[in-house]
Design a protein around this motif. Structure first.
Motif, short mmCIF file in Angstrom:
data_model
loop_
_atom_site.label_atom_id
_atom_site.label_comp_id
_atom_site.label_asym_id
_atom_site.label_seq_id
_atom_site.Cartn_x
_atom_site.Cartn_y
_atom_site.Cartn_z
N SER A 95 0.85 -1.17 0.00
CA SER A 95 0.00 0.00 0.00
C SER A 95 0.89 1.22 0.00
O SER A 95 1.54 1.53 1.00
CB SER A 95 -0.91 0.01 1.23
OG SER A 95 -1.72 1.15 1.22
N THR A 96 0.97 1.90 -1.13
CA THR A 96 1.94 2.99 -1.28
C THR A 96 1.68 4.16 -0.35
O THR A 96 2.55 5.00 -0.16
CB THR A 96 1.96 3.49 -2.73
OG1 THR A 96 0.64 3.93 -3.10
CG2 THR A 96 2.44 2.41 -3.69
N ARG A 97 0.50 4.24 0.25
CA ARG A 97 0.18 5.38 1.10
C ARG A 97 1.15 5.53 2.26
O ARG A 97 1.28 6.61 2.81
CB ARG A 97 -1.25 5.30 1.61
CG ARG A 97 -1.53 4.19 2.61
CD ARG A 97 -2.97 4.19 3.08
NE ARG A 97 -3.90 3.90 2.00
CZ ARG A 97 -4.73 4.78 1.48
NH1 ARG A 97 -4.76 6.02 1.94
NH2 ARG A 97 -5.55 4.43 0.51
N TYR A 98 1.81 4.45 2.65
CA TYR A 98 2.73 4.50 3.77
C TYR A 98 4.18 4.78 3.34
O TYR A 98 5.03 5.01 4.18
CB TYR A 98 2.70 3.18 4.53
CG TYR A 98 1.31 2.82 5.02
CD1 TYR A 98 0.62 1.73 4.47
CD2 TYR A 98 0.70 3.57 6.00
CE1 TYR A 98 -0.65 1.41 4.90
CE2 TYR A 98 -0.58 3.24 6.44
CZ TYR A 98 -1.24 2.16 5.88
OH TYR A 98 -2.50 1.84 6.30
N TYR A 99 4.43 4.74 2.05
CA TYR A 99 5.78 4.76 1.52
C TYR A 99 6.20 6.13 1.02
O TYR A 99 5.38 6.89 0.49
CB TYR A 99 5.90 3.77 0.36
CG TYR A 99 5.97 2.33 0.79
CD1 TYR A 99 4.84 1.67 1.24
CD2 TYR A 99 7.17 1.63 0.76
CE1 TYR A 99 4.90 0.36 1.65
CE2 TYR A 99 7.24 0.31 1.16
CZ TYR A 99 6.10 -0.32 1.61
OH TYR A 99 6.17 -1.62 2.02
N SER B 55 4.88 10.35 2.23
CA SER B 55 3.51 9.86 2.41
C SER B 55 2.54 11.01 2.67
O SER B 55 1.38 10.95 2.28
CB SER B 55 3.46 8.84 3.56
OG SER B 55 3.93 9.42 4.76
N ARG C 18 1.35 11.68 -6.53
CA ARG C 18 0.98 10.32 -6.13
C ARG C 18 -0.53 10.21 -6.03
O ARG C 18 -1.22 11.20 -5.77
CB ARG C 18 1.63 9.93 -4.80
CG ARG C 18 1.20 10.75 -3.60
CD ARG C 18 2.10 10.48 -2.40
NE ARG C 18 2.04 9.08 -2.01
CZ ARG C 18 3.02 8.47 -1.32
NH1 ARG C 18 4.09 9.14 -0.96
NH2 ARG C 18 2.89 7.19 -0.98
N ASP C 19 -1.02 9.00 -6.26
CA ASP C 19 -2.43 8.70 -6.11
C ASP C 19 -2.52 7.43 -5.26
O ASP C 19 -2.35 6.32 -5.78
CB ASP C 19 -3.09 8.50 -7.48
CG ASP C 19 -4.59 8.33 -7.39
OD1 ASP C 19 -5.08 7.89 -6.34
OD2 ASP C 19 -5.27 8.63 -8.39
N ASN C 20 -2.74 7.61 -3.99
CA ASN C 20 -2.75 6.45 -3.09
C ASN C 20 -3.91 5.52 -3.38
O ASN C 20 -3.80 4.30 -3.18
CB ASN C 20 -2.79 6.92 -1.65
CG ASN C 20 -1.50 7.60 -1.22
OD1 ASN C 20 -0.43 7.33 -1.75
ND2 ASN C 20 -1.62 8.51 -0.26
N ASN D 131 -2.66 3.46 -5.97
CA ASN D 131 -1.38 2.82 -5.64
C ASN D 131 -0.32 3.16 -6.69
O ASN D 131 0.41 2.27 -7.17
CB ASN D 131 -1.54 1.30 -5.54
CG ASN D 131 -1.09 0.76 -4.20
OD1 ASN D 131 -1.02 1.48 -3.20
ND2 ASN D 131 -0.74 -0.51 -4.17
N VAL E 200 2.41 6.35 -8.53
CA VAL E 200 3.14 7.61 -8.48
C VAL E 200 3.48 8.00 -9.91
O VAL E 200 3.66 7.13 -10.77
CB VAL E 200 4.40 7.50 -7.60
CG1 VAL E 200 5.40 6.52 -8.18
CG2 VAL E 200 5.04 8.86 -7.39
#
Length: 114
Positions: A28-32, A53, A71-73, A76, A78
């Motif tokens: 989950s890219t939202r944390y990265y 993030s 980015r678009d969480n 998922n 960028v």
């Protein structure tokens, strides 16, 4: 299995634009912290842009004012919008995701030439 897949590279004339995409799966890219790096032939890989993030961004001096990372969480993903491209921007562009682990994509070739 974590995968980062870049797309959007290609051949463009000087002054042109490209939009690179990096689609992530398995995380989950939202944390990265997400980033774009590049490596030109015979040179070391270098940072192009990062986005935290929380949305804060940072750019290498040589792309400031020309490139934009977003980015678009929910997707998922960028992105890297590249404008006013120069021949020296020619490189393989890589996507990176960093948090508890560090992941890289396989890269996409960008060639700026007339």
């Amino acid at each position: 299995q974590v995968r980062l897949v870049e797309s959007g590279g290609g051949l463009v004339q000087p002054g042109g634009s490209l939009r690179l995409s990096c689609a992530a799966s398995g995380i989950s890219t939202r944390y990265y912290t997400m980033g774009w790096y590049r490596q030109a032939p015979g040179k070391q890989r270098e940072l192009v842009a990062t986005i935290l993030s929380g949305g804060n961004t940072d750019y290498a001096e040589f792309v400031k004012g020309r490139f934009t990372i977003t980015r678009d969480n929910a997707e998922n993903a960028v992105y890297l919008q590249m404008n006013s491209l120069k021949p020296e921007d020619t490189a393989v562009y890589y996507c990176r995701a960093v948090w508890a682990s560090d992941y890289w994509g396989q890269g996409t070739q960008v060639t700026v030439s007339s």
